[in-house]
Every structure is written in structure tokens, then in C-alpha cells.
Design an enzyme around this catalytic site. Structure first.
Site, PDB file in Angstrom:
ATOM      1  N   CYS A 111       0.823  -1.220   0.000  1.00  0.00           N
ATOM      2  CA  CYS A 111       0.000   0.000   0.000  1.00  0.00           C
ATOM      3  C   CYS A 111       0.855   1.268   0.000  1.00  0.00           C
ATOM      4  O   CYS A 111       0.333   2.365  -0.192  1.00  0.00           O
ATOM      5  CB  CYS A 111      -0.951  -0.005   1.190  1.00  0.00           C
ATOM      6  SG  CYS A 111      -2.075  -1.403   1.164  1.00  0.00           S
ATOM      7  N   HIS A 247      -2.716   7.060   3.885  1.00  0.00           N
ATOM      8  CA  HIS A 247      -3.250   5.854   3.238  1.00  0.00           C
ATOM      9  C   HIS A 247      -4.576   5.502   3.911  1.00  0.00           C
ATOM     10  O   HIS A 247      -4.671   5.436   5.142  1.00  0.00           O
ATOM     11  CB  HIS A 247      -2.242   4.713   3.387  1.00  0.00           C
ATOM     12  CG  HIS A 247      -2.793   3.384   3.012  1.00  0.00           C
ATOM     13  ND1 HIS A 247      -3.533   3.183   1.859  1.00  0.00           N
ATOM     14  CD2 HIS A 247      -2.730   2.171   3.629  1.00  0.00           C
ATOM     15  CE1 HIS A 247      -3.899   1.916   1.792  1.00  0.00           C
ATOM     16  NE2 HIS A 247      -3.432   1.283   2.855  1.00  0.00           N
ATOM     17  N   ASN A 277     -10.146   0.283   1.302  1.00  0.00           N
ATOM     18  CA  ASN A 277      -8.685   0.375   1.162  1.00  0.00           C
ATOM     19  C   ASN A 277      -8.310  -0.032  -0.267  1.00  0.00           C
ATOM     20  O   ASN A 277      -8.378  -1.205  -0.614  1.00  0.00           O
ATOM     21  CB  ASN A 277      -8.044  -0.551   2.197  1.00  0.00           C
ATOM     22  CG  ASN A 277      -6.520  -0.588   2.108  1.00  0.00           C
ATOM     23  OD1 ASN A 277      -5.937  -0.091   1.152  1.00  0.00           O
ATOM     24  ND2 ASN A 277      -5.898  -1.194   3.094  1.00  0.00           N
TER      25      ASN A 277
HETATM   26  N1  COA Z   1     -17.937  -9.125  10.273  1.00  0.00           N
HETATM   27  C1  COA Z   1     -18.323  -9.530  11.490  1.00  0.00           C
HETATM   28  N2  COA Z   1     -17.476 -10.037  12.400  1.00  0.00           N
HETATM   29  C2  COA Z   1     -16.192 -10.127  12.050  1.00  0.00           C
HETATM   30  C3  COA Z   1     -15.714  -9.725  10.786  1.00  0.00           C
HETATM   31  C4  COA Z   1     -16.644  -9.217   9.886  1.00  0.00           C
HETATM   32  N3  COA Z   1     -16.294  -8.786   8.651  1.00  0.00           N
HETATM   33  N4  COA Z   1     -14.384  -9.936  10.739  1.00  0.00           N
HETATM   34  C5  COA Z   1     -14.019 -10.442  11.929  1.00  0.00           C
HETATM   35  N5  COA Z   1     -15.116 -10.569  12.728  1.00  0.00           N
HETATM   36  C6  COA Z   1     -15.167 -11.071  14.086  1.00  0.00           C
HETATM   37  C7  COA Z   1     -14.021 -11.999  14.438  1.00  0.00           C
HETATM   38  O1  COA Z   1     -14.305 -13.299  14.019  1.00  0.00           O
HETATM   39  C8  COA Z   1     -13.961 -11.863  15.915  1.00  0.00           C
HETATM   40  O2  COA Z   1     -14.966 -12.669  16.468  1.00  0.00           O
HETATM   41  P1  COA Z   1     -14.681 -13.509  17.818  1.00  0.00           P
HETATM   42  O3  COA Z   1     -14.371 -12.504  18.881  1.00  0.00           O
HETATM   43  O4  COA Z   1     -15.965 -14.240  18.022  1.00  0.00           O
HETATM   44  O5  COA Z   1     -13.525 -14.393  17.494  1.00  0.00           O
HETATM   45  C9  COA Z   1     -14.363 -10.416  16.173  1.00  0.00           C
HETATM   46  O6  COA Z   1     -15.037  -9.983  14.987  1.00  0.00           O
HETATM   47  C10 COA Z   1     -13.216  -9.505  16.468  1.00  0.00           C
HETATM   48  O7  COA Z   1     -12.206  -9.748  15.508  1.00  0.00           O
HETATM   49  P2  COA Z   1     -10.853  -8.974  15.542  1.00  0.00           P
HETATM   50  O8  COA Z   1      -9.970  -9.464  14.445  1.00  0.00           O
HETATM   51  O9  COA Z   1     -10.321  -8.957  16.944  1.00  0.00           O
HETATM   52  O10 COA Z   1     -11.358  -7.492  15.181  1.00  0.00           O
HETATM   53  P3  COA Z   1     -10.580  -6.153  15.246  1.00  0.00           P
HETATM   54  O11 COA Z   1     -11.274  -5.238  16.167  1.00  0.00           O
HETATM   55  O12 COA Z   1      -9.103  -6.336  15.386  1.00  0.00           O
HETATM   56  O13 COA Z   1     -10.822  -5.608  13.767  1.00  0.00           O
HETATM   57  C11 COA Z   1      -9.734  -5.335  11.649  1.00  0.00           C
HETATM   58  C12 COA Z   1     -10.334  -6.323  12.651  1.00  0.00           C
HETATM   59  C13 COA Z   1      -9.196  -6.158  10.485  1.00  0.00           C
HETATM   60  C14 COA Z   1     -10.833  -4.422  11.164  1.00  0.00           C
HETATM   61  C15 COA Z   1      -8.602  -4.508  12.332  1.00  0.00           C
HETATM   62  O14 COA Z   1      -7.716  -5.357  13.000  1.00  0.00           O
HETATM   63  C16 COA Z   1      -7.854  -3.688  11.338  1.00  0.00           C
HETATM   64  O15 COA Z   1      -8.403  -2.804  10.706  1.00  0.00           O
HETATM   65  N6  COA Z   1      -6.538  -3.907  11.188  1.00  0.00           N
HETATM   66  C17 COA Z   1      -5.733  -3.171  10.219  1.00  0.00           C
HETATM   67  C18 COA Z   1      -5.876  -3.807   8.877  1.00  0.00           C
HETATM   68  C19 COA Z   1      -5.343  -2.940   7.765  1.00  0.00           C
HETATM   69  O16 COA Z   1      -5.422  -1.753   7.805  1.00  0.00           O
HETATM   70  N7  COA Z   1      -4.815  -3.604   6.728  1.00  0.00           N
HETATM   71  C20 COA Z   1      -4.330  -2.961   5.558  1.00  0.00           C
HETATM   72  C21 COA Z   1      -2.964  -2.433   5.748  1.00  0.00           C
HETATM   73  S1  COA Z   1      -2.336  -1.690   4.318  1.00  0.00           S
END
Ligand code: COA
Length: 320
Positions: A111, A247, A277
Site C-alpha cells: 500500500c 493511506h 482500502n
Molecule cells: N464481520 C463480522 N465479524 C467479524 C468480521 C466481519 N467482517 N471480521 C471479523 N469478525 C469477528 C471476528 O471473528 C472476531 O470474532 P470472535 O471474537 O468471536 O472471534 C471479532 O469480529 C473480532 O475480531 P478482531 O480481528 O479482533 O477485530 P478487530 O477489532 O481487530 O478488527 C480489523 C479487525 C481487520 C478491522 C482490524 O484489525 C484492522 O483494521 N486492522 C488493520 C488492517 C489494515 O489496515 N490492513 C491494511 C494495511 S495496508
């Protein structure tokens, strides 16, 4: 001499996909996606390709800059989702545009691709190796998603953004770029197949794999640091900056960066709500939208900062 942006363009696919539409085909909801990321919809390529969007964005940028394609002597496309292994997207764009005098190549930095490409163009222009460059970020990450992995596939969208840059006395003031390959396993996409005389192998992780929370922690730690670094290098402070173009990966990451820098969120324009994104395309798409809205005036100080797979991250400080 430095590097000035003289024209911008962008292109996104026609087909918009809302969170509600995703919720019909996977176990997710608008509420979950929006509250965690700020994303409400994204555009996904149907007929469009990385090359077609890159060329469309580039054509607009060239038109708006008032130059002819023949004047371009460098084309760099930041992408990790080119349509072909070779020729590069940059060479395909060169042919589409008739930019016959350009040297053209792609640059893979996740990215951070557009920023790394811009910084590379800046080096060419500053050293006199080129006079007028076309810098593009273009991605079709939708084809590299595991659409059964709801924690990752909901985040990304497709698109392209472009900027024409020219050697000038005002423009980029400082740049910083970093990589940490030892942390790269938190965001990966393996090659699809290995097939030669001796080996026939489907890769296990041939779609995007992401450790979301690790990427989140990396971004909120390194982005404020590199913004501070680029400002120190350019002899300015956060108070001097009119706009921070980050970004567009996650609204909460941007909010956290603003908080750490102690800067009002008003200075961080966002479009993640409707595009998701778009990887290397996100900063140039945002830049083009702000130019179209007439948001920048001569003399404005802008910081762009990106981060992504690699790991890679960086920032560019420029005067508009
Ligand atoms: N819809 C509903 N529930 C979802 C889901 C979705 N799309 N994706 C994950 N979940 C669930 C998980 O299964 C988990 O459930 P559980 O507690 O029963 O196991 C729960 O939501 C929490 O998941 P978690 O991964 O801890 O969520 P989070 O708060 O960390 O958010 C992201 C996940 C991916 C949104 C976050 O970590 C993030 O934005 N990270 C940065 C990613 C990024 O920017 N990448 C690009 C870089 S260039």
C-alpha cells in the site's frame, strides 16, 4: 530543483458494493464493518483491470496538467496486482498513452506503492535523469482476496490514481521511506502456482492473508513517527501542515495518528467510507478528489504518508 505535482487523475470501477450487499453473502454487517473501519462501500472491478484503470487515471492527469504524452520521460506504477507478470503495467500504460519517450516500470511496495513511486520519481527529477514523470498507484486487490475470510475481504476496494510531476523550484521538501522485511509475514499473498519441469505445486496461501491487529499496531506506531521524521527533515512542525493525506486503510488508524500527533482530525481528509482500502491507489485517489474539490491553494503544506505490506512505510512533505 525539486518535484511539483502539476496534474492528477483517478479512476474507480463502476460497480459499487455496499456493506449490506456483503452481508447477504457472508456473516458480517454494516454495523461491524463501519464501526471497526469507517468503510460503508467499495468499488469492485468487473470489466475493469489494473491496466485499464491506471491508463484512465493517467490520461486524466495528463490532460489536467496540460502536457503532451511525448513530454513524459518516466512512468512508474506502484502496484502489487498487475494484470500480467510481464510486461509491466507501466509499459502497458505507456503504450495506451503513446508516451513514446518514457522509461516505464512497476514498483511493488504494497500500500506504500504510490509514495515509494513518487519518491523514486523525485530522485530522477532532482538528479536531472528525468524532467516530467507520470506516477500511478493502481490495484485490483479484489482478485487476490479470500472471499470466505470476512476479517480481510471486507476492507479492500479497487481503483487507480495518478499524478504528473515536473521538475520545479517549489514542491517536494523532504521524503522518508522505510522497510522491515522481518515483519512482512503479517500481510502476505503467495504466488498462485509453482509449475516447472520438476515441480507442480498449488501454493497454500495464494490469497491475501492478514493478521489485522498486528498490522493495526504497526501502522499506529510507525506512521506518526515517520510523519515527524519527514517534518524534521523539511524543517517544519505539525502546526505548519494544512493537510495530512494518509493511506486510507482504516478510519480508526487515521484517528489514532491524528491523536498521537495532537492535530485536529479536520486536517485529515478521508474517503475510506466509499472506496475502502484501495492499497497503492488510495493516496493518489484522495489527492485527485481534493484537487477536484478545489481544496488546495498555492503554498499549502501537505504531508502524505502510507504503510503496507513488506512491511513498508514512508512519508512525503510538499508545498502545493
Ligand atoms: N464481520 C463480522 N465479524 C467479524 C468480521 C466481519 N467482517 N471480521 C471479523 N469478525 C469477528 C471476528 O471473528 C472476531 O470474532 P470472535 O471474537 O468471536 O472471534 C471479532 O469480529 C473480532 O475480531 P478482531 O480481528 O479482533 O477485530 P478487530 O477489532 O481487530 O478488527 C480489523 C479487525 C481487520 C478491522 C482490524 O484489525 C484492522 O483494521 N486492522 C488493520 C488492517 C489494515 O489496515 N490492513 C491494511 C494495511 S495496508
Amino acid at each position: 530543483m525539486t518535484t511539483r505535482v502539476i496534474g492528477t487523475g483517478s479512476s474507480i470501477p463502476d460497480r459499487n458494493v455496499t456493506n449490506d450487499e456483503l452481508a447477504k453473502v457472508m456473516d458480517t454487517s454494516d454495523e461491524w464493518i463501519c464501526s471497526r473501519t469507517g468503510i460503508r462501500s467499495r468499488n469492485i472491478a468487473v470489466e475493469e483491470t489494473t491496466t485499464s484503470m491506471a491508463a484512465k487515471a493517467a490520461r486524466k492527469a495528463v490532460e489536467k496538467s496540460g502536457i503532451t504524452p511525448e513530454e513524459i520521460d518516466l512512468i512508474i506504477v506502484g502496484t502489487v496486482s498487475s494484470d500480467m507478470y510481464y510486461p509491466s503495467t507501466a509499459c502497458l500504460v505507456q503504450a495506451e498513452l503513446g508516451a513514446v519517450n518514457a522509461v516505464a516500470f512497476d514498483l511493488a511496495a504494497g500500500c506504500s506503492g504510490f509514495l515509494f513511486a513518487l519518491n523514486t520519481a523525485h530522485s530522477y527529477l532532482s538528479s536531472g535523469m528525468a524532467k516530467c514523470a507520470l506516477v500511478i498507484g493502481a490495484e485490483t486487490l479484489s482478485k487476490m482476496m479470500d472471499w470466505s475470510d470476512r476479517s480481510t475481504c471486507v476492507l479492500f476496494g479497487d481503483g487507480a490514481g495518478a499524478a504528473v510531476v515536473k521538475a520545479d523550484t517549489v514542491g517536494i521538501r523532504s521524503v522518508v521511506a522505510h522497510s522491515d522485511g522481518s515483519g512482512g509475514d503479517v500481510l502476505t499473498c503467495e504466488n498462485r502456482v509453482t509449475r516447472n519441469l520438476l515441480v507442480q505445486r498449488e501454493q497454500q496461501f495464494s490469497y491475501t492473508q492478514m493478521a489485522g491487529q498486528e498490522v493495526f499496531k504497526f501502522a499506529v506506531k510507525m506512521v506518526p513517527k515517520c510523519i515527524q521524521e519527514v517534518l524534521d527533515k523539511g524543517g517544519l512542525t505539525v502546526e505548519d501542515v494544512d493537510y495530512f493525506l494518509l493511506h486510507q486503510a482504516n478510519k480508526r488508524i487515521i484517528e489514532s495518528v491524528a491523536k498521537r500527533l495532537k492535530v485536529s482530525l479536520d486536517k485529515f481528509p478521508m474517503n475510506i467510507e466509499c472506496h475502502g482500502n484501495t492499497s497503492a491507489a488510495s493516496i493518489p485517489i484522495l489527492l485527485d478528489e481534493l484537487v477536484e474539490q478545489g481544496r488546495f491553494k498555492k503554498g499549502d503544506i501537505i504531508v502524505m504518508s502510507g504503510f503496507g505490506a513488506g512491511l513498508t512505510w514512508g512519508a512525503t512533505l510538499l508545498e502545493w
